[in-house]
Design an enzyme around this catalytic site. Structure first.
Site, PDB file in Angstrom:
ATOM      1  N   GLY A 167       0.797  -1.214   0.000  1.00  0.00           N
ATOM      2  CA  GLY A 167       0.000   0.000   0.000  1.00  0.00           C
ATOM      3  C   GLY A 167       0.834   1.272   0.000  1.00  0.00           C
ATOM      4  N   SER A 168       0.299   2.269   0.697  1.00  0.00           N
ATOM      5  CA  SER A 168       0.791   3.648   0.559  1.00  0.00           C
ATOM      6  C   SER A 168       2.246   3.843   0.946  1.00  0.00           C
ATOM      7  CB  SER A 168      -0.071   4.578   1.401  1.00  0.00           C
ATOM      8  OG  SER A 168      -1.402   4.474   0.975  1.00  0.00           O
ATOM      9  N   THR A 169       2.811   2.950   1.757  1.00  0.00           N
ATOM     10  CA  THR A 169       4.223   3.130   2.092  1.00  0.00           C
ATOM     11  C   THR A 169       5.058   3.174   0.822  1.00  0.00           C
ATOM     12  OG1 THR A 169       4.306   0.747   2.436  1.00  0.00           O
ATOM     13  CG2 THR A 169       4.195   2.114   4.394  1.00  0.00           C
TER      14      THR A 169
END
Lengths: 383, 565
Positions: free
Chosen positions: B280-282
């Site tokens: 995801g966003s990491t």
């Protein structure tokens, strides 16, 4: 003092007036001392073996009583009676030795003990005095001018005895018996050449034993080179003397003795060294030396070849046994099982030695007011 | 008495007299010899008596000389020398059945001591009459004592060694475990099996980069979160960003390497290295670094995020829609998928692939474990792949790879090979993957994401934490499961001088009343990172201090307060 009239012609009276009283006192002192010393050394061993702590003391007391009686009774016997008993006893002990080989159980690698009810009998201990007396009897025949091959016969008997001892095997006793027999032969006039040959043979025999008997080899190896094996007993004995010092730690206070195997038999001298000190040890040695020297010196005036040979042989046995035992304790000699006369625990040894000392006393009895070799009115015949 | 007879008597008498004379002389020699011998004995007695009593050697003599213990396997220690794996001597029981007189009785007694053995089995073995049968490996000292107390000489022991992990479950996945014969079967025990089991090098300890104290903090916090959010699994990492050393690595559920019998494969599975996840966003961190480093965008640029982005047959939405034009820092801080996807399109597919490849995110991680998972790369890297991968969907990597990549983003741009072994001599400078200035900008962005964005719950007071949340829907056959999330947080501290990266991941967390039903990375994983930092920063020598707000001012000015619409 016992009130015995010189007119009293009883056995007891004659004994009292003729016995070597100094010798008697020394022997009795040793016997009493032996019991006292047993009190200190043996409880530790008894406890280690899981027995009543007074087990060996009681046993020792019993045997000392028997020994005391044996010394007195035998010493009262006449020379002829003692000689006859010994000559009869010799084949009997040989038979017992043979029986030992056949039926006795093996203890610590050797078959020496014959089970006898609750006791065990070690025939080789009884063999020693009767063999010595028998040897003296045969050799004295030669000295008395009788035309028999006395030395050859004696040698044959010696070979039989040694064969039995080696087959047990008992190397220590073999050395002892051989040395005493050679001593008797020497006294009986064996030429110097022969003595030297015998000495050489003795060394050869020792070499053979070293080569053929592993336990002998191991003991001698350890003596010559302590690093070559387990010298636990010798180390412990040395430690005991060091711990005791000159004055000892006090009776029953020994600590090294707790770790000393055979503290009550073969290594009792080390225990004495620890608990009573080196000075007491020396005094004990002086007592032994006194018995030996007094006994032998007393014989210098002896006219009767049989009595001389027999008594000398018995005293040599007593003295050599002492020296071997003490020598082992002091790490002068390689370890071998030899008891300290009257001090070490061990019934057969003690009673046999008592009989031996009784015989010695019997042979050395004489009218001390008559110079040897001077018998104008036949006094000696009266004894 | 005639003359001859008299003469004969005379000669006999003479003969006797001379013989007696010889005997007497020799007797005197004997006396002298005896005196001499007794004098020797007396002298020796006195000598021994006055000899200084030797120091009592009794005690030392009785000490049994213990044969030097042959260690069959080298110890494993952490970076501070704390023992993580060692060997204990133990005894294994065997029997010599041919020497047993009463097998039934012996078996009965043995089973009473070792109830886990079956009587029938033991009895059969003991009655077999063989020369050797194993009965039980590795008895405890008490069991050994009790077996000896039976007094059966046919029961004998073979000295053996047992591998012991004093910290139990802690670091189980790093250490691995050994089989009954001491062969390493997992973790570094397996990777370094030849070295550890080399009989000539057993005194050489294997020193890991782990700090068991930090390991405990991470495992404890992750365990607590996993329980609180009823997650099916978790993973965590603490990495030294300047060396690539793994300070702590946790995978849950775990197991006790001291007793691996019956441990399920799911428990042995190392989620931190073998597990690969769409994180995801990491991942946006990489997209931003790529764009900034290539000069595709600057911090002052922005993208339109007013409405979802349509790409072929599906829509890209924002989890926290702002429905306006967003600046680059805003896109990062508010975690806008729409903005990031557009940025990725500007970077281009080829460049994106190249950049991610440089960071080692497209190959299995190179670390001292055999449990390493290969990244799941799209078979065909389409435009849509570029867009989804920009915000962490469509490319699955292991947490270790992520931590390693993020470390390079914040440490000045040097990519370090992750390692589990503490060996300062082997530290390298690493390959420069982005410019130091780009790295500085990434640090600003990461800090903003915590102070103004989705990672607020990771802000451990005083430790200047920066980081990025990650919430991904789990990929299942044929699509994504909206209800099953991989919630994670990638944190770095202290942001003004990055030293450690802390990562926490929860597999399928459930929302709770406390999180108002939320189960995203910012809600469930960020607090884990905060707590781990609060607990381990003092151990790692990082002290809290007042933040220099000036470091972030230029970026902060580009972020409109999130409360305003």
């Amino acid at each position: 003092m016992i009130a015995l009239s010189r007119n009293d012609n009883s056995v007891l009276s004659r004994w009292w007036w003729t016995v070597d009283r100094l010798m008697l006192v020394l022997v009795l002192a040793l016997i009493v001392l032996g019991l006292w010393l047993a009190l200190t050394a043996s409880p530790a061993v008894a406890e280690r073996l899981g027995l009543d702590s007074m087990y060996f003391v009681k046993k020792q007391g019993l045997f000392l009583g028997v020994s005391l009686g044996a010394v007195l009774i035998v010493s009262m016997m006449s020379t002829d009676l003692v000689r006859r008993l010994a000559i009869i006893g010799f084949p009997i002990t040989l038979v017992l030795m043979a029986l030992t080989l056949l039926i006795a159980p093996e203890i610590k690698g050797a078959t020496r003990w014959l089970p006898l009810g609750s006791f065990t009998l070690q025939p080789s201990e009884f063999l020693k005095p009767v063999f010595i007396v028998t040897t003296a009897w045969i050799l004295s025949a030669d000295l008395n001018g009788e035309k028999i091959p006395a030395k050859q016969i004696s040698f044959a008997l010696y070979l039989i005895v040694v064969a039995f001892l080696i087959s047990q095997p008992d190397f220590g006793q073999t050395v002892l018996v051989s040395t005493v027999w050679m001593g008797q032969m020497a006294l009986a006039g064996l030429p110097m050449t022969w003595l030297m040959i015998a000495g050489g043979l003795g060394l050869l025999g020792a070499g053979l034993a070293y080569a053929l008997l592993p336990h002998v080899a191991s003991r001698i190896d350890r003596f010559i080179n302590p690093a070559s094996g387990d010298t636990y007993q010798t180390d412990k004995a040395m430690e005991a003397f060091g711990s005791g010092g000159l004055f000892g730690k006090g009776p029953g206070e020994g600590v090294v003795k707790l770790g000393l195997p055979d503290a009550h038999t073969d290594y009792i001298f080390a225990v004495i060294g620890e608990e009573f000190g080196a000075i007491a040890g020396v005094m004990l040695l002086l007592l032994f030396a006194g018995i030996v020297v007094r006994g032998l010196a007393h014989l210098v005036n002896e006219e009767n070849p049989f009595r001389l040979l027999a008594a000398a042989g018995l005293i040599m046995q007593f003295g050599l046994q002492t020296l071997i035992n003490v020598g082992v304790n002091l790490a002068i000699l390689p370890s071998k099982g030899m008891t300290l006369p009257f001090v070490s625990s061990g019934g057969s040894s003690m009673v046999a030695l008592a009989i031996g000392m009784g015989m010695t006393l019997a042979f050395t009895r004489r009218n001390r007011f008559i110079q040897p070799g001077f018998d104008p009115v036949g006094w000696r015949a009266a004894e | 008495m005639n003359t001859v007879s008299a003469y004969h008597n005379m000669t006999t008498e003479t003969h006797r007299r001379s013989a007696i004379e010889i005997a007497r002389n020799r007797l005197m020699i004997g006396v002298v010899l005896f005196c001499f011998a007794f004098l020797i004995m007396i002298g020796r007695t006195i000598e021994l008596g006055v000899s200084a009593p030797k120091p009592r050697v009794t005690a030392t003599r009785q000490v049994v000389t213990v044969p030097e213990v042959q260690i069959a396997r080298a110890d494993i220690v952490d970076r501070n020398g704390e023992i993580l794996a060692t060997n204990l001597e133990t005894a294994s029981l065997y029997a010599v059945p041919k020497d047993i007189k009463d097998p039934q009785e012996a078996a009965r007694q043995l089973v009473s001591i070792l109830p886990e053995l079956s009587y029938a089995d033991v009895e059969a073995k003991l009655s077999s009459g063989k020369k050797f049968v194993w009965l039980k490996r590795k008895l405890t000292p008490r069991q050994k004592w009790e077996v000896n107390a039976i007094g059966e000489p046919a029961f004998q022991f073979e000295r053996e060694e047992e591998r012991i992990y004093p910290h139990g479950r802690l670091a189980a996945h790093v250490l691995g475990y050994v089989d009954v014969d001491g062969n390493g079967l997992g973790g570094v025990e397996h990777f370094f099996d030849a070295k550890l089991g080399d009989k000539s090098r057993t005194s050489e300890q294997l020193q890991l980069s782990l700090d068991i104290r930090v390991q405990y903090a991470l495992a404890d916090e992750l365990q607590a979160a996993m329980r609180a959010y009823q997650a099916i699994g978790g993973a965590g990492l603490v990495m030294d960003v300047s060396t690539g050393e793994v300070i702590a690595m946790v995978s849950l559920p775990d197991y006790d390497p001291n007793n691996v019998r019956g441990v399920a494969d799911t428990e042995k599975f190392n989620r931190a290295t073998k597990g690969v996840y769409e994180l995801g966003s990491t991942f946006k961190t990489f997209t931003f670094a790529n764009a900034l480093d290539d000069g595709v965008v600057s911090m002052e640029d922005g993208y339109d995020a007013t409405k979802p982005l349509r790409i072929s047959r599906f829509l890209i939405r924002d989890d926290h829609p702002k429905e306006r034009y967003l600046t680059v820092p805003e896109i990062f801080t508010f975690s806008s998928n729409i903005g990031t996807a557009q940025m990725a399109l500007d970077i281009g597919t080829e460049r994106q692939q190249e950049f991610l490849g440089e960071l080692g995110l497209l190959q299995p991680a190179n670390v001292e474990l055999t449990e390493v998972g290969a990244p799941l790369v799209p078979p065909v890297w389409r435009k849509s792949s570029t867009m989804t991968i920009s915000y962490g969907h469509g490319l699955a990597v292991s947490p270790l790879q992520l931590a390693s990549g993020i470390s390079a983003m914040v440490n000045g741009g040097r990519l370090m090979t992750p390692t589990l072994v503490h060996n300062p001599e082997n530290w390298q400078t690493g390959k420069q993957v982005i410019a130091p200035d780009t790295s500085r900008k990434i640090r600003q962005l990461l800090r903003m994401a915590v102070t103004k964005g989705t990672g607020g719950r990771a802000d451990a007071v005083g430790y200047r934490v920066g980081g990025k949340t990650g919430t991904a829907e789990k990929a299942i056959a044929g699509g994504y499961a909206r209800k099953k999330l991989i919630s994670s947080f990638m944190g770095v501290f202290p942001m003004d001088d990055p030293q450690y990266a802390v990562f926490a991941l929860l597999d399928e967390p459930k929302g709770t009343k406390e999180t108002f039903g939320y189960r995203s990375g910012g809600w469930v994983a960020a607090p884990v990172v905060r707590n781990v930092i609060l607990r381990s920063a003092p151990l790692l020598g990082v002290s809290p201090k007042q933040e220099d707000a000036g470091l972030y001012q230029d970026v902060a000015l580009l972020i409109e307060d999130k409360k305003k619409k």
